[in-house]
Design a protein around this motif. Structure first.
Motif, PDB file in Angstrom:
ATOM      1  N   ASP A 268     -41.095 -21.672 -42.512  1.00 32.83           N
ATOM      2  CA  ASP A 268     -40.315 -21.933 -41.282  1.00 32.83           C
ATOM      3  C   ASP A 268     -39.864 -23.304 -41.148  1.00 32.83           C
ATOM      4  O   ASP A 268     -40.872 -24.157 -40.484  1.00 32.83           O
ATOM      5  CB  ASP A 268     -40.947 -21.065 -40.054  1.00 32.83           C
ATOM      6  N   ILE A 269     -38.725 -23.895 -41.612  1.00 32.15           N
ATOM      7  CA  ILE A 269     -38.526 -25.200 -41.389  1.00 32.15           C
ATOM      8  C   ILE A 269     -37.196 -25.413 -41.238  1.00 32.15           C
ATOM      9  O   ILE A 269     -36.465 -24.684 -41.948  1.00 32.15           O
ATOM     10  CB  ILE A 269     -38.795 -26.096 -42.621  1.00 32.15           C
ATOM     11  N   GLN A 270     -36.581 -26.373 -40.371  1.00 32.10           N
ATOM     12  CA  GLN A 270     -35.060 -26.175 -40.124  1.00 32.10           C
ATOM     13  C   GLN A 270     -34.531 -27.318 -41.432  1.00 32.10           C
ATOM     14  O   GLN A 270     -35.165 -28.241 -41.726  1.00 32.10           O
ATOM     15  CB  GLN A 270     -34.893 -27.081 -38.861  1.00 32.10           C
ATOM     16  N   ASP A 271     -33.458 -26.836 -41.971  1.00 33.59           N
ATOM     17  CA  ASP A 271     -32.861 -27.491 -43.118  1.00 33.59           C
ATOM     18  C   ASP A 271     -31.894 -28.400 -42.670  1.00 33.59           C
ATOM     19  O   ASP A 271     -31.281 -28.364 -41.398  1.00 33.59           O
ATOM     20  CB  ASP A 271     -32.412 -26.534 -44.059  1.00 33.59           C
ATOM     21  N   ALA A 272     -31.319 -29.277 -43.575  1.00 34.42           N
ATOM     22  CA  ALA A 272     -29.979 -30.090 -43.004  1.00 34.42           C
ATOM     23  C   ALA A 272     -28.811 -29.852 -43.774  1.00 34.42           C
ATOM     24  O   ALA A 272     -27.741 -30.271 -43.529  1.00 34.42           O
ATOM     25  CB  ALA A 272     -30.307 -31.496 -43.074  1.00 34.42           C
ATOM     26  N   GLY A 273     -28.923 -28.807 -44.742  1.00 33.51           N
ATOM     27  CA  GLY A 273     -27.764 -28.545 -45.575  1.00 33.51           C
ATOM     28  C   GLY A 273     -27.146 -29.218 -46.467  1.00 33.51           C
ATOM     29  O   GLY A 273     -26.403 -28.682 -47.385  1.00 33.51           O
ATOM     30  N   ALA A 274     -28.055 -30.027 -47.098  1.00 35.72           N
ATOM     31  CA  ALA A 274     -27.851 -30.871 -48.338  1.00 35.72           C
ATOM     32  C   ALA A 274     -28.669 -30.669 -49.597  1.00 35.72           C
ATOM     33  O   ALA A 274     -29.887 -30.473 -49.233  1.00 35.72           O
ATOM     34  CB  ALA A 274     -27.855 -32.465 -48.010  1.00 35.72           C
ATOM     35  N   ARG A 275     -28.322 -30.576 -50.807  1.00 37.80           N
ATOM     36  CA  ARG A 275     -29.334 -30.356 -51.881  1.00 37.80           C
ATOM     37  C   ARG A 275     -30.326 -31.293 -51.911  1.00 37.80           C
ATOM     38  O   ARG A 275     -31.495 -30.967 -52.326  1.00 37.80           O
ATOM     39  CB  ARG A 275     -28.490 -30.281 -53.257  1.00 37.80           C
ATOM     40  N   PHE A 276     -30.099 -32.473 -51.738  1.00 35.34           N
ATOM     41  CA  PHE A 276     -31.115 -33.545 -51.861  1.00 35.34           C
ATOM     42  C   PHE A 276     -32.131 -33.696 -50.379  1.00 35.34           C
ATOM     43  O   PHE A 276     -32.843 -34.548 -50.320  1.00 35.34           O
ATOM     44  CB  PHE A 276     -30.559 -34.946 -52.024  1.00 35.34           C
TER      45      PHE A 276
END
Length: 419
Positions: A146-154
């Motif tokens: 459970d971790i918030q992502d930022a939407g970018a591959r890198f």
């Protein structure tokens, strides 16, 4: 009947679908237009509302960081630890650490969490059998992510997800992903697709630069396409989230996933302007607007004028001067641009990043790529660097990845959970 790998995945992965999408709202009225009549519930909220039935009888370890919070900003580890219905026995901390005490490129190491007494294991830069051995030593039989992502591959947390899935398979543990929103919406996949020979921790497998997926959708994609063999995967989807939603439509508090991702607005530009990490310009680290401020010593208003001259949709550029407190040009006043996104629905962050690279190179004689060609790792191949060096314009560079992007979009479609 012999099941295909994808059929097997479909039968073993718990998912949640939501209702049809509505048109995305303008920034100032997103909550009012999207939030009326529905409330987003994260994967954790749905898990808890069901009395943690999915985890009954399991020895649980959680991969998380400070973004793993409830709507009232309690950490899910603290909540689960206090609940007798969950046998939570371990925490696994990624880059920056479980409680977020480390800067970029750092972690908290192995320790006992002062608040709960739970053992915290360091996963940063660990993968394969090494990480599998950590899972085994911890005594867990189920790993929860459970971790918030930022939407970018890198953005490396999605590769923490991939590495943990791979190692959970090796350790013979189940894997559960609790979903959260993609903060920049899930409308489209954008940008070049990674070529396997450029795989690093900023991109392990061939997905597009802005993937337009949630972490649960990515987990399904990884399991179906990229792991050597599927892990026993279960996902707890959100309710009330639509692909057109930006983060402010969620009504959730924003916790920076890392020190240089302070706001959802940072995430909005990040998949394009992070490319400046591959140059000798500052990407705004050490300022209050990382990835929105870009610059270097000797740049003047000419760059902003050139960038505005591209007519890029949804964004304007302001001549800006700033002094980073750390990282490139620390303590020196430098010139450059600040991005101002005025129409986020029309804004294409990757195209914008390419346009900024091209105009920076043409406007400033000091422009240089990092000597290690880090730009190739960020973009996923040599295409962007070599085309810009050859004098290509924005349309030509963007056109260079359209075929591989179309192929990724077709693959991606199979693993989407929301409309």
């Amino acid at each position: 009947m012999k099941l295909s790998r994808r059929s097997l995945l479909a039968t073993t992965t718990a998912t949640a679908a939501v209702a049809a999408s509505a048109a995305p709202a303008a920034a100032a009225s997103a909550r009012a237009r999207h939030g009326a009549g529905r409330r987003l519930r994260t994967g954790f909220e749905r898990l808890a509302a069901d009395g943690y039935a999915l985890l009954a009888g399991r020895r649980v370890g959680v991969v998380t960081n400070p973004t793993g919070i409830t709507r009232d900003v309690r950490h899910i580890v603290d909540v689960m630890h206090a609940d007798d219905r969950v046998d939570l026995i371990a925490v696994f901390g990624p880059e920056h650490g479980f409680r977020g005490t480390a800067q970029a490129g750092g972690s908290e190491g192995r320790h006992d969490d002062p608040a709960t007494g739970l053992p915290v294991y360091d996963t940063y830069l660990k993968r394969g059998q090494e990480l599998a051995d950590i899972f085994t030593a911890s005594g867990v039989d189920t790993v929860v992510f459970d971790i918030q992502d930022a939407g970018a591959r890198f953005y490396t947390y999605i590769w923490t997800l991939f590495d943990c899935m791979e190692s959970a398979r090796l350790a013979g543990t189940s894997f559960v992903v609790l979903d959260r929103p993609n903060p920049v919406s899930g409308r489209a996949a954008l940008g070049p697709v990674l070529h396997e020979e450029f795989a690093t921790f900023v991109g392990r497998r061939p997905i597009s630069q802005a993937h337009g997926m949630t972490v649960a959708e990515l987990a399904r994609l990884f399991n179906g396409e990229f792991l050597e063999a599927p892990v026993a995967l279960e996902t707890v989807g959100m309710s009330g989230w639509r692909r057109a939603d930006f983060y402010d439509a969620s009504g959730l508090p924003w916790v920076p996933p890392s020190p240089n991702m302070p706001t959802p607005e940072t995430a909005l530009v990040y998949s394009g302007t992070c490319l400046f990490e591959g140059t000798n310009l500052s990407e705004g680290r050490g300022t209050t607007r990382p990835f929105e401020l870009l610059g270097a010593d000797g740049i003047d208003g000419g760059w902003a004028a050139a960038a505005n001259g591209l007519g890029l949709a949804g964004v304007r550029f302001r001549e800006a001067y700033f002094a980073p407190t750390f990282s490139k040009f620390q303590g020196r006043t430098i010139g450059g641009v600040q991005l101002h996104v005025h129409d986020r629905e029309a804004f294409d962050p990757v195209r914008t990043g390419i346009g900024l690279l091209i105009t920076a190179k043409r406007s400033w004689s000091g422009f240089a790529w990092r000597p290690d060609h880090w730009i190739d790792k960020l973009t996923g191949s040599t295409l962007v660097r070599t085309m810009i060096d050859a004098g290509a314009d924005t349309d030509e560079v963007v056109g260079g990845w359209q075929e591989e992007l179309a192929e990724f979009r077709r693959t991606r479609r199979e693993y989407l959970l929301y409309r």
